[in-house]
Scaffold this active site. Structure first.
Site, PDB file in Angstrom:
ATOM      1  N   ILE A  92      -6.150   9.242   4.421  1.00 36.80           N
ATOM      2  CA  ILE A  92      -6.169   9.111   5.875  1.00 36.80           C
ATOM      3  C   ILE A  92      -6.486   7.678   6.265  1.00 36.80           C
ATOM      4  O   ILE A  92      -7.436   7.077   5.762  1.00 36.80           O
ATOM      5  CB  ILE A  92      -7.217  10.054   6.500  1.00 36.80           C
ATOM      6  CG1 ILE A  92      -6.893  11.516   6.158  1.00 36.80           C
ATOM      7  CG2 ILE A  92      -7.275   9.869   8.009  1.00 36.80           C
ATOM      8  CD1 ILE A  92      -7.970  12.492   6.597  1.00 36.80           C
ATOM      9  N   CYS A  93      -5.686   7.137   7.154  1.00 34.28           N
ATOM     10  CA  CYS A  93      -5.920   5.794   7.667  1.00 34.28           C
ATOM     11  C   CYS A  93      -6.338   5.888   9.125  1.00 34.28           C
ATOM     12  O   CYS A  93      -5.556   6.304   9.980  1.00 34.28           O
ATOM     13  CB  CYS A  93      -4.660   4.937   7.526  1.00 34.28           C
ATOM     14  SG  CYS A  93      -4.853   3.255   8.155  1.00 34.28           S
ATOM     15  N   VAL A  94      -7.576   5.516   9.411  1.00 31.51           N
ATOM     16  CA  VAL A  94      -8.079   5.517  10.784  1.00 31.51           C
ATOM     17  C   VAL A  94      -9.086   4.373  10.896  1.00 31.51           C
ATOM     18  O   VAL A  94      -9.857   4.110   9.972  1.00 31.51           O
ATOM     19  CB  VAL A  94      -8.721   6.886  11.136  1.00 31.51           C
ATOM     20  CG1 VAL A  94      -9.906   7.194  10.250  1.00 31.51           C
ATOM     21  CG2 VAL A  94      -9.102   6.950  12.595  1.00 31.51           C
TER      22      VAL A  94
END
Length: 215
Positions: A92-94
């Site tokens: 996940i990229c956040v």
């Protein structure tokens, strides 16, 4: 990593946060606590209404490093999902877990941020080029692909015994049957952000109605 590698004050903080999460109600988020290892945190995020993930149950995992909270945890989806900010391996990229991370951010904030990512994907922080391209160029097609992934991989509710086997999931102790999300995308407006899973479940297995074409 074992929780023994965390300093006592950090262990105390994490245990407190997990207890608070267990005793509170986060809409659309169910914690799957693991008493044996508090550095391996799993939760089920229910697909938000009005999104192509509606009706889906997505298991997410947070891994706390030995220098947490100075460094953010690593986050990934165990359940397969078609999303521009989630790689095909589930990473996940956040921004909250990268440049915007601060030590005072808690587990609740992280889980809520991951849920919000299903509502407002960010095409610029892309880990899935196919999903990002469709999100920007053809939102209806993006919704169709995301809904198809949801119906195939995330349509069955999840309860986990919190061992480390990613495939060891069972349906919850309710008689409610999971439904396949509708494929009507006409009522969904694009949320593109620019620039910036008592009785056992039924034995009938849900089979996808059509095969997924390779993107």
């Amino acid at each position: 990593m074992s929780s023994e590698n965390l300093p006592p004050d950090v262990i105390k903080r994490v245990v407190k946060e997990l207890k608070e999460l267990n005793s509170s109600t986060l809409e659309g988020i169910t914690l799957l606590p693991c008493e044996e290892d508090i550095t391996n945190i799993e939760a089920v995020v229910t697909g938000p209404a009005g999104t192509p993930y509606e009706g889906g149950y997505f298991k997410a995992r947070l891994i706390l490093s030995s220098d947490f909270p100075r460094s953010p945890p690593k986050a990934n989806f165990i359940t397969k999902i078609f999303h521009p900010n989630v790689s095909k391996k589930g990473e996940i990229c956040v921004n909250t877990l990268k440049k915007d991370w601060t030590e005072d951010l808690g587990l609740k904030h992280i889980l809520l941020t991951i849920k919000c990512l299903l509502i407002v994907p960010n095409a610029e922080s892309s880990l899935n080029e196919d999903a990002s391209r469709l999100l920007l160029e053809n939102y209806d097609d993006y919704c169709k692909h995301a809904k198809l992934f949801t119906s195939i991989h995330a349509s069955k509710p999840i309860i986990d015994s919190n061992n480390n086997n990613e495939n060891s999931t069972t349906t919850p102790t309710t008689t409610t049957t999971a439904t396949t999300p509708s494929t009507n995308t006409a009522s969904i407006s694009s949320p593109v952000k620019k620039k910036t899973e008592t009785t056992n479940s039924t034995t009938t297995k849900v089979q996808p109605k059509k095969s997924l074409k390779r993107l």
